[in-house]
Scaffold this motif. Structure first.
Motif, mmCIF file in Angstrom:
data_model
loop_
_atom_site.group_PDB
_atom_site.id
_atom_site.type_symbol
_atom_site.label_atom_id
_atom_site.label_comp_id
_atom_site.label_asym_id
_atom_site.label_seq_id
_atom_site.Cartn_x
_atom_site.Cartn_y
_atom_site.Cartn_z
ATOM 1 N N LEU A 52 0.809 -1.217 0.000
ATOM 2 C CA LEU A 52 0.000 0.000 0.000
ATOM 3 C C LEU A 52 0.842 1.267 0.000
ATOM 4 O O LEU A 52 0.300 2.360 -0.079
ATOM 5 N N VAL A 53 2.150 1.119 0.095
ATOM 6 C CA VAL A 53 3.037 2.287 0.157
ATOM 7 C C VAL A 53 3.273 2.830 -1.240
ATOM 8 O O VAL A 53 3.604 2.081 -2.169
ATOM 9 N N CYS A 54 3.089 4.147 -1.397
ATOM 10 C CA CYS A 54 3.267 4.765 -2.708
ATOM 11 C C CYS A 54 4.741 5.000 -3.033
ATOM 12 O O CYS A 54 5.138 4.947 -4.200
ATOM 13 N N SER A 55 5.537 5.289 -2.029
ATOM 14 C CA SER A 55 6.949 5.579 -2.263
ATOM 15 C C SER A 55 7.720 4.290 -2.533
ATOM 16 O O SER A 55 7.186 3.180 -2.398
ATOM 17 N N ASP A 56 8.972 4.436 -2.888
ATOM 18 C CA ASP A 56 9.818 3.293 -3.202
ATOM 19 C C ASP A 56 10.073 2.463 -1.938
ATOM 20 O O ASP A 56 10.532 2.989 -0.916
ATOM 21 N N THR A 57 9.772 1.169 -2.006
ATOM 22 C CA THR A 57 9.902 0.296 -0.827
ATOM 23 C C THR A 57 11.079 -0.663 -0.935
ATOM 24 O O THR A 57 11.221 -1.542 -0.083
ATOM 25 N N ARG A 58 11.903 -0.510 -1.959
ATOM 26 C CA ARG A 58 12.993 -1.473 -2.127
ATOM 27 C C ARG A 58 13.960 -1.454 -0.952
ATOM 28 O O ARG A 58 14.418 -2.498 -0.483
ATOM 29 N N GLY A 59 14.280 -0.249 -0.457
ATOM 30 C CA GLY A 59 15.170 -0.165 0.691
ATOM 31 C C GLY A 59 14.582 -0.820 1.929
ATOM 32 O O GLY A 59 15.283 -1.541 2.661
ATOM 33 N N SER A 60 13.282 -0.614 2.158
ATOM 34 C CA SER A 60 12.614 -1.229 3.306
ATOM 35 C C SER A 60 12.578 -2.747 3.169
ATOM 36 O O SER A 60 12.803 -3.476 4.144
ATOM 37 N N GLU A 61 12.281 -3.219 1.953
ATOM 38 C CA GLU A 61 12.231 -4.661 1.732
ATOM 39 C C GLU A 61 13.592 -5.307 1.971
ATOM 40 O O GLU A 61 13.681 -6.381 2.583
ATOM 41 N N VAL A 62 14.639 -4.650 1.503
ATOM 42 C CA VAL A 62 15.987 -5.195 1.706
ATOM 43 C C VAL A 62 16.333 -5.227 3.186
ATOM 44 O O VAL A 62 16.893 -6.208 3.693
ATOM 45 N N ALA A 63 15.995 -4.154 3.915
ATOM 46 C CA ALA A 63 16.306 -4.093 5.341
ATOM 47 C C ALA A 63 15.542 -5.170 6.116
ATOM 48 O O ALA A 63 16.111 -5.863 6.979
ATOM 49 N N ILE A 64 14.255 -5.330 5.802
ATOM 50 C CA ILE A 64 13.449 -6.359 6.476
ATOM 51 C C ILE A 64 13.975 -7.752 6.152
ATOM 52 O O ILE A 64 14.111 -8.609 7.036
ATOM 53 N N PHE A 65 14.285 -7.969 4.870
ATOM 54 C CA PHE A 65 14.789 -9.273 4.460
ATOM 55 C C PHE A 65 16.124 -9.587 5.141
ATOM 56 O O PHE A 65 16.351 -10.699 5.607
ATOM 57 N N ALA A 66 17.004 -8.587 5.218
ATOM 58 C CA ALA A 66 18.320 -8.802 5.831
ATOM 59 C C ALA A 66 18.197 -9.096 7.321
ATOM 60 O O ALA A 66 18.849 -10.011 7.846
ATOM 61 N N LEU A 67 17.340 -8.337 8.005
ATOM 62 C CA LEU A 67 17.194 -8.552 9.453
ATOM 63 C C LEU A 67 16.479 -9.870 9.744
ATOM 64 O O LEU A 67 16.832 -10.584 10.692
ATOM 65 N N ALA A 68 15.468 -10.193 8.917
ATOM 66 C CA ALA A 68 14.795 -11.477 9.094
ATOM 67 C C ALA A 68 15.755 -12.636 8.836
ATOM 68 O O ALA A 68 15.713 -13.669 9.526
ATOM 69 N N THR A 69 16.636 -12.465 7.857
ATOM 70 C CA THR A 69 17.643 -13.490 7.584
ATOM 71 C C THR A 69 18.603 -13.643 8.754
ATOM 72 O O THR A 69 18.948 -14.753 9.167
ATOM 73 N N ALA A 70 19.031 -12.494 9.310
ATOM 74 C CA ALA A 70 19.959 -12.537 10.444
ATOM 75 C C ALA A 70 19.324 -13.229 11.648
ATOM 76 O O ALA A 70 19.959 -14.066 12.305
ATOM 77 N N ASN A 71 18.070 -12.898 11.936
ATOM 78 C CA ASN A 71 17.391 -13.520 13.081
ATOM 79 C C ASN A 71 17.030 -14.971 12.805
ATOM 80 O O ASN A 71 17.293 -15.858 13.630
#
Length: 331
Positions: free
Chosen positions: A185-204
């Motif tokens: 639902l986010v209008c702005s670019d979410t690639r940075g957020s997706e990468v950060a979430i994916f990286a932290l989820a991977t780390a955990n």
């Protein structure tokens, strides 16, 4: 948080929009939620009142059950209300809070499972030094570390998920506020957020799973080196419940979060139901049905309760008989 000055409301599309399916699902999920609360809270109380269960393994298990109760309660009541009344709106603050607390307790469970694997490693591979290594202080440190990492991770997850600008339709294609459907639902670019979430989820996720795999690799090596078949059987039986819980939890978790948001689909709802609703219900049964120590402690508590009831009944009868004697005046 967020690009808008006004706080939008969201609409959760839920598990299904078919009216005739909602009533049966409500009954099913209500039953599962009641069993979840009864099973996990009952297990916590049993460990608390039974001295034989005052060991590191059950200490970690009580916190694991507490996390199950918490994140199930974060999800299930809202889902049940939506199924019963059809009012599927949720405020901005409610959505942020729901996601933040859910991320916190799910991440905490990952680290608690790793702590439990370490406990089993020391118990099987270093039994003579178990009491010294897995001391009460070490147990509290591991639990505190689990909640600390989970709290910091949840802040990052929440900031990345709700930090963009929302515009247009605000229909969340899910039954709770999760990262992937909200990011759509986010209008702005979410690639940075997706990468950060994916990286932290991977780390955990991968970090804790590596700890678990290495622990069980060492356990397997030690068990296979045992000469006594009964000793090997006891060692495997000790670890069986934890392995089943790990398989159920990590299987659905990896499916959900270790893939880009663009690849999520309708199958996510089925996986989410399993690890947010079904898995918390199963864990008490996994750890108790095949666990002799829990069965023995439960039997002792049951006998104590029966004896207490008999004692209270006998005392009540004695008081009643005494009252009848004193109140009888004769002919």
């Amino acid at each position: 948080m967020g690009g808008n000055h006004t706080q939008p409301k969201f609409i959760l599309l839920g598990i299904t929009d078919t009216p005739w399916e909602q009533a049966p699902l409500f009954g099913l999920f209500l039953l599962i939620y009641i069993v979840t609360l009864a099973g996990n809270i009952g297990l916590i109380v049993l460990v608390w009142v039974a001295p034989s269960l005052h060991t590191p393994m059950y200490f970690f298990l009580t916190h694991f059950s507490l996390a199950d109760v918490c994140y199930s309660t974060i999800i299930s009541p809202k889902m049940l209300t939506d199924l019963l009344f059809g009012n599927k709106t949720i405020s901005w603050a409610g959505c942020v809070t729901q996601f933040h607390l859910f991320a916190l307790f799910v991440t905490a469970e990952c680290h608690l499972l790793a702590a439990m694997a370490y406990d089993r490693l020391v118990a099987v591979c270093h039994p003579l030094s178990y009491v010294m290594v897995v001391s009460p202080r070490a147990c509290w440190q591991l639990v505190a570390w689990s909640y600390l990492v989970a709290s910091l991770s949840a802040l990052v997850y929440t900031g990345c998920t709700f930090g963009g600008s929302f515009c247009g339709p605000r229909h969340i294609d899910h039954f709770f506020c999760d990262a992937s459907p909200v990011l759509r639902l986010v209008c702005s670019d979410t690639r940075g957020s997706e990468v950060a979430i994916f990286a932290l989820a991977t780390a955990n996720g991968l970090g804790t799973s590596v700890v678990i795999l290495l622990s069980y690799g060492r356990i397997l090596h030690t068990v296979l080196g045992m000469r006594s078949a009964p000793s090997r059987a006891r060692a495997f039986h000790t670890c069986a419940s934890h392995l089943v819980s790990v398989s159920v939890f990590y299987g659905t978790l990896f499916f959900m979060y270790l893939q880009p948001a663009s690849r999520h689909g309708s199958r996510d709802k089925v996986a989410s139901v399993f690890y947010t609703v079904v898995s918390p219900m199963l864990n008490p049964f996994i750890y108790s049905l095949r666990n002799k120590e829990v069965k023995v402690a439960l039997g002792k508590c049951r006998r104590k309760m029966l004896n207490l009831c008999r004692h209270q009944r006998s005392a009540a009868n004695g008081i009643r008989e005494s009252w009848n004697v004193f109140s009888w005046k004769g002919p």
